[in-house]
Design a protein around this motif. Structure first.
Motif, short mmCIF file in Angstrom:
data_model
loop_
_atom_site.label_atom_id
_atom_site.label_comp_id
_atom_site.label_asym_id
_atom_site.label_seq_id
_atom_site.Cartn_x
_atom_site.Cartn_y
_atom_site.Cartn_z
N ILE A 1 27.57 -12.25 13.90
CA ILE A 1 28.33 -11.40 14.82
C ILE A 1 29.01 -12.24 15.91
O ILE A 1 30.14 -11.94 16.31
CB ILE A 1 27.42 -10.31 15.39
CG1 ILE A 1 27.08 -9.34 14.25
CG2 ILE A 1 28.08 -9.57 16.54
CD1 ILE A 1 25.97 -8.40 14.54
N LYS A 2 28.37 -13.31 16.36
CA LYS A 2 29.01 -14.20 17.32
C LYS A 2 30.26 -14.84 16.71
O LYS A 2 31.28 -14.99 17.37
CB LYS A 2 28.05 -15.29 17.79
CG LYS A 2 27.10 -14.83 18.85
CD LYS A 2 26.26 -15.99 19.34
CE LYS A 2 25.38 -15.57 20.49
NZ LYS A 2 24.58 -16.68 21.01
N LEU B 1 37.68 -12.49 16.35
CA LEU B 1 38.44 -11.35 16.89
C LEU B 1 38.85 -11.56 18.35
O LEU B 1 39.70 -10.85 18.86
CB LEU B 1 37.62 -10.06 16.78
CG LEU B 1 37.35 -9.58 15.35
CD1 LEU B 1 36.44 -8.36 15.38
CD2 LEU B 1 38.64 -9.25 14.63
N GLY B 2 38.20 -12.50 19.01
CA GLY B 2 38.55 -12.80 20.40
C GLY B 2 38.10 -11.75 21.39
O GLY B 2 38.70 -11.56 22.43
N PRO C 1 32.29 -6.71 18.52
CA PRO C 1 31.24 -6.74 17.50
C PRO C 1 29.82 -6.62 18.06
O PRO C 1 28.95 -6.12 17.37
CB PRO C 1 31.45 -8.08 16.81
CG PRO C 1 32.90 -8.36 17.00
CD PRO C 1 33.21 -7.83 18.38
N LEU C 2 29.60 -7.09 19.28
CA LEU C 2 28.26 -6.95 19.86
C LEU C 2 27.87 -5.49 19.97
O LEU C 2 26.73 -5.12 19.72
CB LEU C 2 28.21 -7.61 21.24
CG LEU C 2 28.41 -9.11 21.29
CD1 LEU C 2 28.35 -9.59 22.74
CD2 LEU C 2 27.37 -9.82 20.46
N PRO D 1 33.04 -3.16 10.75
CA PRO D 1 33.21 -2.04 11.68
C PRO D 1 33.98 -2.43 12.95
O PRO D 1 34.72 -1.63 13.50
CB PRO D 1 31.78 -1.64 12.03
CG PRO D 1 30.97 -2.11 10.88
CD PRO D 1 31.64 -3.35 10.37
N ALA D 2 33.83 -3.67 13.38
CA ALA D 2 34.52 -4.13 14.59
C ALA D 2 36.03 -4.23 14.40
O ALA D 2 36.80 -4.04 15.33
CB ALA D 2 33.98 -5.47 15.04
N SER D 3 36.46 -4.53 13.18
CA SER D 3 37.89 -4.66 12.94
C SER D 3 38.47 -3.46 12.21
O SER D 3 39.64 -3.46 11.85
CB SER D 3 38.17 -5.94 12.13
OG SER D 3 37.56 -5.87 10.86
N GLY D 4 37.67 -2.44 12.01
CA GLY D 4 38.14 -1.25 11.30
C GLY D 4 39.19 -0.50 12.10
O GLY D 4 39.11 -0.42 13.32
#
Length: 159
Positions: A40-41, A47-48, A52-53, A102-105
């Motif tokens: 995730i890191k 993603l900058g 995601p955290l 999920p973070a980039s969805g």
């Protein structure tokens, strides 16, 4: 499993609490938790941002409780795989995120009984819809994610 508060509060409560869960799990000495945090890191760096955290709460809990969360949250690259994912989904109650994670969805689809029920634009609202649909349709949590979902249910209720 009746909800005694407005369902619109669930995404806010989950978002607010997920970072604290991340910090608590980070202190655990479990190899799977450490591997999840590393992954995730890396995604945060790519993603900058820190998104995601927050959106990886299911992944964190799954690594801690040794559960497979891929049955309730599936990621697909593009819409061409959508119908196949819906028809072959097991269990047949889950969220599909279009994107690498999920973070980039960019959209999230709630699937119940192999039917698309709703389309959401963010992770927490989609997950709140999934969570509420378990209650509305009186569906048991999948065994592969039961402990994590029970944990989240108690966490959200305690806010």
């Amino acid at each position: 499993m009746a909800l005694s508060y407005d369902a619109k509060e669930i995404p806010v409560r989950m978002s607010n609490r997920s970072f604290h869960i991340y910090k608590a799990l980070k202190a655990m000495a479990k190899p799977l938790v450490a591997a999840t945090i590393h992954k995730i890191k890396l995604e945060c760096k790519i993603l900058g941002n820190k998104v995601p955290l927050r959106v990886s709460i299911l992944e964190f809990l799954g690594s801690y409780f040794n559960e497979n969360q891929s049955q309730i949250l599936k990621c697909i690259q593009d819409d061409s795989l959508l119908q196949d994912t819906i028809e072959n989904g097991d269990p047949n109650h889950f969220v599909i995120a279009t994107g690498n994670s999920p973070a980039s969805g960019n959209k999230f689809l709630l699937i119940v009984e192999r039917n698309q029920i709703y389309e959401y634009c963010d992770y927490f609202t989609a997950f709140a819809g999934l969570f509420c649909s378990f209650c509305v349709f009186n569906i048991e949590y999948p065994r592969s994610s039961q402990v994590s979902l029970e944990f989240i249910q108690r966490l959200v209720r305690s806010c």
